[in-house]
Design an enzyme around this catalytic site. Structure first.
Site, short mmCIF file in Angstrom:
data_model
loop_
_atom_site.label_atom_id
_atom_site.label_comp_id
_atom_site.label_asym_id
_atom_site.label_seq_id
_atom_site.Cartn_x
_atom_site.Cartn_y
_atom_site.Cartn_z
N GLU A 149 -39.31 8.18 7.73
CA GLU A 149 -37.86 8.00 7.69
C GLU A 149 -37.19 9.34 7.39
OE1 GLU A 149 -36.05 8.37 4.75
OE2 GLU A 149 -37.73 8.56 3.37
N PHE A 150 -35.98 9.49 7.92
CA PHE A 150 -35.18 10.69 7.67
C PHE A 150 -33.79 10.26 7.21
CE2 PHE A 150 -38.33 11.85 10.87
CZ PHE A 150 -38.92 12.96 10.29
N PHE A 250 -27.07 22.60 4.42
CA PHE A 250 -28.01 22.92 3.35
C PHE A 250 -27.92 24.39 2.92
CE2 PHE A 250 -29.60 19.05 5.18
CZ PHE A 250 -30.01 18.32 4.07
N GLY A 258 -32.52 17.55 -6.20
CA GLY A 258 -33.18 16.47 -6.95
C GLY A 258 -33.42 15.31 -6.02
N CYS A 261 -36.88 12.50 -2.77
CA CYS A 261 -37.64 13.09 -1.67
C CYS A 261 -38.04 14.54 -1.87
CB CYS A 261 -36.85 12.94 -0.36
SG CYS A 261 -36.65 11.23 0.18
N LYS A 322 -26.83 13.47 -6.32
CA LYS A 322 -25.87 13.84 -5.29
C LYS A 322 -24.80 12.76 -5.25
CE LYS A 322 -26.80 12.99 -0.94
NZ LYS A 322 -27.41 12.94 0.42
#
Length: 436
Positions: A149-150, A250, A258, A261, A322
């Site tokens: 999964e992404f 990014f 954090g 993943c 996040k």
């Protein structure tokens, strides 16, 4: 198509709900009976924007089901997704006990050809291990597929419904055809389904997350250098982000990554490399940089208060790792809280979603404010830890009135430097000029 999803954590629940949204009959199974009852009653156990709407719609329309009975869930399913935890084990290697345990149980129950899909993030060679376990426990034909999964927390529903790509690792032609049909509705805009072998698929997920973690850590190193040489990391970010070889995403400096993943996957890939007698020097550096970056804000605070923060009270905006999630796994906030408390400080924190999760972990060692302004009362300074949207345009007049001192330490670079000058705050952010 009839689908079973084993595990209703973050990945499993999003996967099951989104698969039901395109007309499939999906049964999600979990050993936690209390959680299963909660979901049957229409309550989503995690916070993820957009999920509740799809969740309830598919329950109401009879496509999404929940059970604690594995046999019931997989009986008629053509495809069985395993979305189970793979927490760090000894030395950082992924613990496959949940995946292999479920594989053994599934093998004993199947009576016809099934496609077993590993959705969890797993080390290279896991498909082979799952296959071996299943062959020990059944003579029925099956295929084991790697389908990483992404999903980004906070936009996971969009990521599933409109994926950049779907990666499927299989050498079984029947499995390839079934999964191609299953995912076809999600790639109608032309984004690819990338078929490959199982081992390449497994490594693809680790490589993707580790590369993104490296980008984040690189920019944090650039930010730290900016502070020493008088440059502005936001200017540098815009300068390099416009290069399409690098890309804009990014590249935001902050207080480290954090979540569920990046920390786990970087550590697992480094461990896997070590087990194969390869020294992955970049990943070891990434982990070292991130560990330091998590508490760089505390060092700024201590320096401002001349090393003594005992008895000081700090307001903290943000606890989740996040925005748009209640996930606090490896959240920088937890490390900052530990360091501040160890130095004798007091903390009043506010987060729109993650406060209860932190309270379950930290208890009453800190105070939990009812809103962002309540956290500011009589605080010596404000620390911004998570970039929730509601923190981006605060009422600075109210902030000034509630704080003891007009002091802000911003770990997410939310505010314009000129704005802070105009408002008269001491403002210390990441990789930018200190406004005093």
């Amino acid at each position: 198509m009839k689908i079973a999803v084993v595990g209703t954590g973050y990945v499993g629940l999003v996967t099951g709900t989104c698969l039901a949204e395109t007309g499939n009959q999906v049964t999600c199974v979990d050993i936690n009976e209390k959680k299963v009852e909660m979901m049957k009653n229409g309550k989503v156990p995690i916070y993820e924007p957009g999920l509740e709407l799809l969740f309830n719609r598919n329950i109401n329309q009879g496509r999404l089901h929940f059970t604690s009975n594995l046999g019931e869930a997989i009986a008629d399913a053509k495809i069985i997704f395993m979305a189970l935890p793979t927490p760090p084990g000894e030395g950082g290697a992924a613990d496959l006990s949940y995946v292999l345990g479920a594989s053994k149980d599934i093998a004993k129950m199947i009576t016809e050809y099934k496609v077993i899909v590993t959705k969890s993030t797993v080390p290279v060679g896991t498909a082979d291990k799952v296959t071996a376990v299943m062959k020990e426990n059944t003579n029925v034909e099956f295929a084991v597929v790697s389908n990483p999964e992404f999903l980004r927390e906070g936009v996971a529903v969009d990521d599933f419904m409109k994926p950049d790509r779907v990666v499927i690792g299989t050498t079984d032609e029947r499995a390839r055809k079934l999964l191609g049909e299953l995912y076809a509705p999600y790639v109608r805009q032309g984004n690819p389904i990338v078929f490959m072998d199982e081992r390449s698929s497994e490594l693809t997920k680790y490589a993707a997350n580790s590369f993104l973690a490296t980008k984040i850590s690189f920019m944090n190193e650039i930010a730290n250098l900016c502070e020493l040489v008088g440059a502005d990391v936001d200017m540098v970010r815009r300068g390099i982000g416009s290069d399409d070889r690098i890309g804009k995403r990014f590249l935001f400096a902050g207080i480290g990554y954090g979540g569920s993943c990046f920390p786990k996957d970087v550590q697992a890939l480094a461990k896997s490399s070590e087990e194969n007698k390869y020294d992955f020097k970049i990943l070891n550096a990434v982990m070292d940089v991130n560990e330091i970056q998590k508490t760089v804000l505390v060092e700024k605070v201590k320096k401002y208060f001349k090393g003594d923060i005992k008895g000081k009270k700090f307001a903290m905006w943000g606890l989740a790792f996040k925005p748009e999630t209640d996930d606090i796994r490896e959240a920088p906030a937890l490390y900052i809280i530990d360091d501040l408390l160890a130095a004798g400080a007091q903390i009043s924190a506010f987060d729109p979603e993650a406060a209860e999760n932190v309270k379950a972990l930290v208890g009453d060692k800190i105070t939990y404010a009812k809103d962002q302004y309540d956290a500011l009362k009589d605080a010596d300074a404000l620390l911004i830890v998570t970039e929730w949207s509601l923190f981006r345009t605060p009422d600075f007049t109210q902030v000034e009135e509630l704080l003891k001192n007009k002091v802000i330490f911003d770990g997410r670079n939310l505010y314009d430097l000129q704005k802070m000058i105009d408002c008269g705050f001491y403002y210390n952010s990441i990789g930018r000029k200190v406004i005093a």
